[in-house]
Design an enzyme around this catalytic site. Structure first.
Site, PDB file in Angstrom:
ATOM      1  CG  HIS A 264      -1.681  -1.248   1.420  1.00  0.00           C
ATOM      2  ND1 HIS A 264      -2.933  -1.505   0.904  1.00  0.00           N
ATOM      3  CD2 HIS A 264      -1.321  -2.372   2.083  1.00  0.00           C
ATOM      4  CE1 HIS A 264      -3.315  -2.720   1.251  1.00  0.00           C
ATOM      5  NE2 HIS A 264      -2.353  -3.278   1.965  1.00  0.00           N
TER       6      HIS A 264
ATOM      7  CB  SER B  26      12.935  21.949 -14.889  1.00  0.00           C
ATOM      8  OG  SER B  26      12.148  23.107 -14.989  1.00  0.00           O
TER       9      SER B  26
ATOM     10  CE  LYS C  16      11.571  18.810 -10.605  1.00  0.00           C
ATOM     11  NZ  LYS C  16      10.252  19.171 -11.089  1.00  0.00           N
TER      12      LYS C  16
ATOM     13  CD  GLU D 112       8.482  11.657 -15.155  1.00  0.00           C
ATOM     14  OE1 GLU D 112       7.612  12.303 -14.577  1.00  0.00           O
ATOM     15  OE2 GLU D 112       9.492  12.198 -15.652  1.00  0.00           O
TER      16      GLU D 112
END
Ligand code: ARG
Length: 448
Positions: free
Chosen positions: A156, A275, A281, A288
Site C-alpha cells: 500500500h 527543467s 530539477k 516516466e
C-alpha cells in the site's frame, strides 16, 4: 481519365485505382520492414517449385540471385519503394522483373504475408528475449553491487517490513524471466506457405521441404486457418503488453526511489533531464516515458484484437492493420528494455538513506508478534497486544523497542535488530542475506 490498370491483379479491371485509393490502401510505407522475410520466403518457395518441376534449376537460380541483389539494394538504402505497387510483396516481385514471372505460381499474397509475418515475429521474439535478459543482467549486477543494503519493503506504499534492496530488484528479474518465457512459448512453428489464397493449389507442392527451408517444424494443416490466423501476432503483442506492465512498475519504483522523499537512489545525469524553468530539477523522464509507453503496448494489443474480432474466414484486408501495431510494440518494447538496462548501470544507491528508512523500528512490529508467538501466545492475541504497544508508543513518543522492553523485558527489545531480523527470514523465497546471495548466484548462472 483512364488510369493504367494495376500490374499484379489488374487483368479484369478497365481502370487502375484512384489516387486517393492507392494512398489509402498502400502498405509498403510500413510493411517494407518485412523485406528480409519476404525474400527468404520467396527463395524457399522458388526452391520448392524446382522440387516439383515447375521451375528449372536455372530459372530458380536467376530468381534467387535477383532476390539477393534486391536485398542488398534495400539494405544499402538504394532500393526505390514504389507506393503504386501497394506492398512489400509486389514491390519486390516487380523489381525482380521478367525472371520473376513464374515465382508467384501456387502462391498468394495471403499465404505469403502470413509466412513473412511469422518469420518477422520469430526474429522479434528472439530480440525481445535477448533484451529481457540484458535488463535482467543489469538488475542482478545492481543487486550484487549493493547486496547488503536494506530498505523498507512496501505494501500500500506504506512501510511494511525490511528487505534487502537486492531482493526487491530480484523480484523484477523473476518478472522479466516470465516475460522472456512468454516470448519463447508463443513461438509459432508451422509454415503457411502453400496454403495459397485460401484453398491451397491444384499444383503439386513440397510443403514439407519449404517448411524446413524456412526452419519451421512443419507445414500448417488447414489452409483456411493458415491465411486467417494472426494469433502469433497477438501472442507477441500480449507478451509485450505484459512486459510493459512490469517495466512500468520498475520505472515507478525508480521514480519514487529517486525522489527527495525517498532518496534511495540517484540516477546518472545522462539518464535524467532538467527543467526549462527550475534550475534545481533532475527529472526521471526516462522512467516516466517507459511507464507511459506501456499505454501503447496495451493499445496495440487491443487494436489488433479488435481488428480480428468478428472477421469472417479467411483473409480480409482488415488484417493489413496488424502490422503497424506489431512494429510499434516491438520497437517500443526493445527501446524500453534497452534504455532501462543502460540506465540501471548508471544508478547509484544511497546506502545511508536506505538504512535510515529501514531502521524504523515499526518495520519489525511483526517480529515482536513472532517473539510472543514463540512464547506460546496465540497469533491473533499477540497481534493485538503488539498493536496496543504501537498505539502506546505513538501516544507517548517512546520508541517501540523501549515500550516493548518495559512490558516484556529486554529480550523483547533485542527483536529490533534489522540484520538479525533479516537473517531469520530463511524460508524459501524469503529475503535472508543467505537466500539472496544464493539467488544472485543462480541468476548469474542462468544469465550467462
Ligand atoms: N498487404 C497485404 C496485407 O498486409 C498483403 C495481403 C494482401 N492480399 C490481398 N488479397 N489483398 O495484408
Amino acid at each position: 481519365m483512364k488510369k493504367s490498370a494495376q500490374r499484379t491483379w489488374g487483368g479484369r479491371f478497365s481502370t487502375g485505382p484512384a489516387e486517393a485509393v492507392k494512398k489509402f490502401t498502400e502498405s509498403v510505407s510500413f510493411d517494407w520492414r518485412l523485406y528480409k522475410h519476404d525474400i527468404a520466403g520467396s527463395i524457399a518457395h522458388a526452391k520448392g517449385l524446382v522440387k516439383v518441376g515447375i521451375l528449372t534449376k536455372a530459372e530458380a537460380g536467376k530468381i534467387v540471385r535477383g532476390l539477393r541483389a534486391i536485398e542488398k539494394k534495400i539494405e544499402a538504402g538504394t532500393f526505390e519503394w514504389n507506393p503504386d505497387a501497394e506492398d512489400v510483396h509486389m514491390n519486390i516481385e516487380a523489381a525482380l522483373g521478367p525472371v520473376g514471372r513464374k515465382l508467384h505460381t501456387a502462391r498468394s499474397r495471403n499465404d505469403q504475408v502470413a509466412t513473412d509475418l511469422r518469420l518477422w515475429v520469430r526474429d522479434a521474439r528472439v530480440q525481445a528475449v535477448h533484451a529481457c535478459r540484458a535488463l535482467m543482467r543489469a538488475l542482478v549486477t545492481l543487486a550484487e553491487k549493493n547486496r547488503d543494503v536494506v530498505i523498507p519493503g512496501y505494501t500500500h506504499l506504506q512501510r511494511a517490513q525490511p528487505v534487502l534492496l537486492a531482493h526487491h530488484l530480484l523480484a523484477y528479474v523473476e518478472m522479466l524471466h516470465r516475460d522472456a518465457q512468454r516470448f519463447i512459448i508463443n513461438a509459432d512453428l508451422e509454415s503457411p506457405l502453400g496454403s495459397g489464397a485460401i484453398a491451397g493449389s491444384t499444383l503439386r507442392l513440397d510443403r514439407q521441404f519449404v517448411a524446413r527451408e524456412l526452419m519451421f517444424a512443419s507445414p500448417t494443416q488447414n489452409s483456411m486457418d493458415a491465411v486467417a490466423n494472426r494469433d502469433f501476432v497477438l501472442g507477441y503483442l500480449f507478451a509485450a503488453a505484459m512486459a510493459g506492465m512490469h517495466l512500468s512498475r520498475l520505472a515507478e519504483d525508480l521514480i519514487l526511489w529517486s525522489s527527495a522523499e525517498f532518496g534511495f537512489v540517484r540516477i546518472g545525469d545522462a539518464y535524467t533531464t532538467g527543467s526549462s524553468l527550475m534550475p534545481q530539477k533532475k527529472n526521471p523522464d526516462i522512467c516516466e516515458l517507459v511507464r507511459g509507453k506501456t499505454g501503447r503496448l496495451y493499445g496495440n494489443l487491443i487494436a489488433v484484437l479488435t481488428t480480428m474480432k468478428g472477421l469472417p474466414l479467411t483473409y480480409n484486408r482488415d488484417m493489413q492493420e496488424d502490422k503497424e501495431p506489431l512494429f510499434d510494440s516491438a520497437d517500443t518494447l526493445l527501446a524500453s528494455l534497452r534504455v532501462l538496462a543502460d540506465m540501471l548501470r548508471d544508478v547509484k544507491v544511497n546506502k545511508a538513506r536506505c538504512e535510515a528508512a529501514a531502521g524504523d523500528p515499526l518495520l519489525l512490529a511483526t517480529d515482536l508478534v513472532d517473539f510472543l508467538v514463540k512464547k506460546g501466545v496465540p497469533f491473533r492475541e499477540a497481534h493485538h497486544k503488539v498493536g496496543a504497544l504501537v498505539a502506546e508508543s505513538e501516544k507517548t513518543g517512546l520508541a517501540l523497542p523501549r515500550v516493548a522492553s518495559k512490558k516484556y523485558g529486554p529480550a523483547a527489545a533485542r527483536v529490533f535488530h534489522v540484520r538479525r531480523a533479516l537473517a531469520a527470514r530463511k524460508a524459501i523465497g524469503a529475503p535472508s542475506p543467505q537466500n539472496v546471495t544464493a539467488q544472485i548466484a543462480r541468476w548469474k548462472r542462468l544469465l550467462n
